[in-house]
Motif scaffolding. Structure first.
Motif, PDB file in Angstrom:
ATOM      1  N   THR A  67       0.556  -1.152   0.151  1.00 35.10           N
ATOM      2  CA  THR A  67       0.165   0.190   0.011  1.00 35.10           C
ATOM      3  C   THR A  67       0.803   1.252   0.189  1.00 35.10           C
ATOM      4  OG1 THR A  67      -2.057  -1.537   1.394  1.00 35.10           O
ATOM      5  CG2 THR A  67      -2.220   0.461   1.246  1.00 35.10           C
ATOM      6  N   MET A  68       1.972   1.041   0.752  1.00 38.02           N
ATOM      7  CA  MET A  68       3.175   2.616   0.407  1.00 38.02           C
ATOM      8  C   MET A  68       3.301   2.433  -1.155  1.00 38.02           C
ATOM      9  SD  MET A  68       6.357   2.340   2.641  1.00 38.02           S
ATOM     10  CE  MET A  68       8.185   3.542   1.929  1.00 38.02           C
ATOM     11  N   PHE A  69       3.621   1.477  -1.402  1.00 45.46           N
ATOM     12  CA  PHE A  69       4.365   2.218  -2.692  1.00 45.46           C
ATOM     13  C   PHE A  69       3.041   2.203  -3.914  1.00 45.46           C
ATOM     14  CE2 PHE A  69       8.105   0.584  -1.671  1.00 45.46           C
ATOM     15  CZ  PHE A  69       9.431   0.897  -2.016  1.00 45.46           C
ATOM     16  N   PHE A  70       1.837   1.809  -3.024  1.00 43.53           N
ATOM     17  CA  PHE A  70       0.990   2.343  -4.236  1.00 43.53           C
ATOM     18  C   PHE A  70       0.297   3.960  -4.032  1.00 43.53           C
ATOM     19  CE2 PHE A  70      -3.985   1.662  -5.077  1.00 43.53           C
ATOM     20  CZ  PHE A  70      -4.162   1.668  -6.455  1.00 43.53           C
ATOM     21  N   LEU A  71       0.331   4.213  -2.719  1.00 42.14           N
ATOM     22  CA  LEU A  71       1.062   5.444  -2.705  1.00 42.14           C
ATOM     23  C   LEU A  71       1.583   7.018  -3.492  1.00 42.14           C
ATOM     24  CD1 LEU A  71      -1.957   7.138  -1.017  1.00 42.14           C
ATOM     25  CD2 LEU A  71      -2.027   4.741  -1.220  1.00 42.14           C
ATOM     26  N   ILE A  72       2.785   6.124  -3.405  1.00 45.26           N
ATOM     27  CA  ILE A  72       3.990   6.937  -4.135  1.00 45.26           C
ATOM     28  C   ILE A  72       3.569   6.980  -5.533  1.00 45.26           C
ATOM     29  CG2 ILE A  72       6.048   6.505  -4.620  1.00 45.26           C
ATOM     30  CD1 ILE A  72       6.697   5.238  -1.829  1.00 45.26           C
ATOM     31  N   VAL A  73       2.978   5.995  -6.549  1.00 46.08           N
ATOM     32  CA  VAL A  73       2.706   5.761  -7.541  1.00 46.08           C
ATOM     33  C   VAL A  73       1.804   6.452  -7.842  1.00 46.08           C
ATOM     34  CG1 VAL A  73       2.286   4.372  -9.357  1.00 46.08           C
ATOM     35  CG2 VAL A  73       3.314   3.905  -8.308  1.00 46.08           C
ATOM     36  N   ILE A  74       0.805   6.495  -7.181  1.00 49.89           N
ATOM     37  CA  ILE A  74      -0.912   7.391  -6.845  1.00 49.89           C
ATOM     38  C   ILE A  74      -0.404   9.043  -7.068  1.00 49.89           C
ATOM     39  CG2 ILE A  74      -2.632   8.378  -6.165  1.00 49.89           C
ATOM     40  CD1 ILE A  74      -3.621   5.158  -4.980  1.00 49.89           C
ATOM     41  N   LEU A  75       0.207   9.368  -6.004  1.00 48.29           N
ATOM     42  CA  LEU A  75       0.285  11.145  -5.472  1.00 48.29           C
ATOM     43  C   LEU A  75       2.034  10.805  -7.176  1.00 48.29           C
ATOM     44  CD1 LEU A  75       0.922  10.244  -1.819  1.00 48.29           C
ATOM     45  CD2 LEU A  75       0.104  12.555  -3.231  1.00 48.29           C
ATOM     46  N   GLY A  76       2.862  10.238  -7.426  1.00 45.12           N
ATOM     47  CA  GLY A  76       3.476  10.714  -7.953  1.00 45.12           C
ATOM     48  C   GLY A  76       3.009  10.889  -9.446  1.00 45.12           C
ATOM     49  N   ALA A  77       2.521   9.656  -9.712  1.00 48.35           N
ATOM     50  CA  ALA A  77       1.660  10.117 -11.053  1.00 48.35           C
ATOM     51  C   ALA A  77       0.349  11.174 -11.672  1.00 48.35           C
ATOM     52  CB  ALA A  77       1.189   8.821 -11.851  1.00 48.35           C
ATOM     53  N   THR A  78      -0.255  12.027 -10.157  1.00 47.97           N
ATOM     54  CA  THR A  78      -0.993  12.631 -10.435  1.00 47.97           C
ATOM     55  C   THR A  78      -0.477  13.834 -10.564  1.00 47.97           C
ATOM     56  OG1 THR A  78      -1.469  11.843  -8.232  1.00 47.97           O
ATOM     57  CG2 THR A  78      -3.244  11.102  -9.892  1.00 47.97           C
ATOM     58  N   ASP A  79       1.233  14.230  -9.988  1.00 52.12           N
ATOM     59  CA  ASP A  79       2.284  15.752  -9.220  1.00 52.12           C
ATOM     60  C   ASP A  79       1.325  16.480 -10.677  1.00 52.12           C
ATOM     61  OD1 ASP A  79       3.565  17.161  -8.970  1.00 52.12           O
ATOM     62  OD2 ASP A  79       4.210  15.533  -7.763  1.00 52.12           O
TER      63      ASP A  79
END
Length: 229
Positions: free
Chosen positions: A140-152
């Motif tokens: 879940t930690m890496f899922f959030l990193i991807v979400i936050l990064g991809a939507t930056d």
């Protein structure tokens, strides 16, 4: 209300598509889609809904994601509870529809699993509680990193749904053998209440671990993604 309706429908699609593929198609005689197909199904549900409703609600579909986006400074606290309620109700409704469909086959037994998440004797690979906890937190930690990064706002525009959908596919490829993959409390709740027994008893882990992982992912991205030099 439109945003909450979108979250309800999106989460419904996630559970029906992802868990439905596991319950109905994973081990279908001779042409079952297996672990790879189930992993892809979960990724496709998020990818398709992100394009369909991302502009309406942000397409969270997941209480942990909503909490992580709040911790990452992307979502107001005032909307957390309504979003989480809409997501959980969407998951439960999808679980109910899937139960009706699956029970149409002779010999169906929801207590045998019904795509529920578990650890110990109820882990697909018999993994321990600690292994399940670490897996769910890290995934879940890496899922959030991807979400936050991809939507930056600095990320390439228009590609976020693809990155997020593929990330969820990868997460399932890694962790289905350990916990049957949650990273989403609404997904876990939506089927656990129909499986009953052990699935409900172990459900606490699949709320706690994804939320902890989401908070860690948000903190990590706020650090690495900061525009401060």
């Amino acid at each position: 209300m439109k945003a909450l309706g979108a979250e309800f429908l999106g989460t419904f699609w996630l559970i029906l598509g992802g868990c439905g593929s596991a319950v109905l198609a994973a081990a279908f005689p001779d042409v079952g889609i297996g672990l790879h197909g189930v992993s892809l199904a979960f990724g496709l549900t998020v990818l398709t809904m992100a394009f369909a409703i991302g502009h309406i609600s942000g397409c969270h579909l997941n209480p942990a994601v909503s909490i992580g986006l709040w911790a990452g400074g992307r979502f107001p606290a005032s909307q957390l509870l309504p979003y989480i309620v809409a997501q959980v109700i969407g998951g439960l409704c999808a679980g109910g529809v899937l139960y009706i469909i699956a029970s149409g086959a002779a010999g169906f037994d929801a207590s045998a699993g019904f795509a529920s998440n578990g650890y110990g004797a109820h882990s697909p690979g018999q993994y321990s509680l600690l292994a399940a906890l670490v897996t769910e937190v890290v995934m879940t930690m890496f899922f959030l990193i991807v979400i936050l990064g991809a939507t930056d706002k600095r990320a390439p525009a228009g590609f976020a749904p693809i990155a997020i959908g593929l990330a969820l596919t990868l997460i399932h490829l890694i962790s289905i053998p350990v916990t049957n993959t949650s990273v989403n409390p609404a997904r876990s709740t939506g089927v656990a209440l129909f499986a009953g027994g052990w699935a409900i008893q172990q459900l606490w882990l699949f709320w706690v671990a994804p939320i902890v992982g989401a908070l860690l992912g948000a903190l990590a991205y706020r650090w690495i993604g900061s525009e401060d030099r």
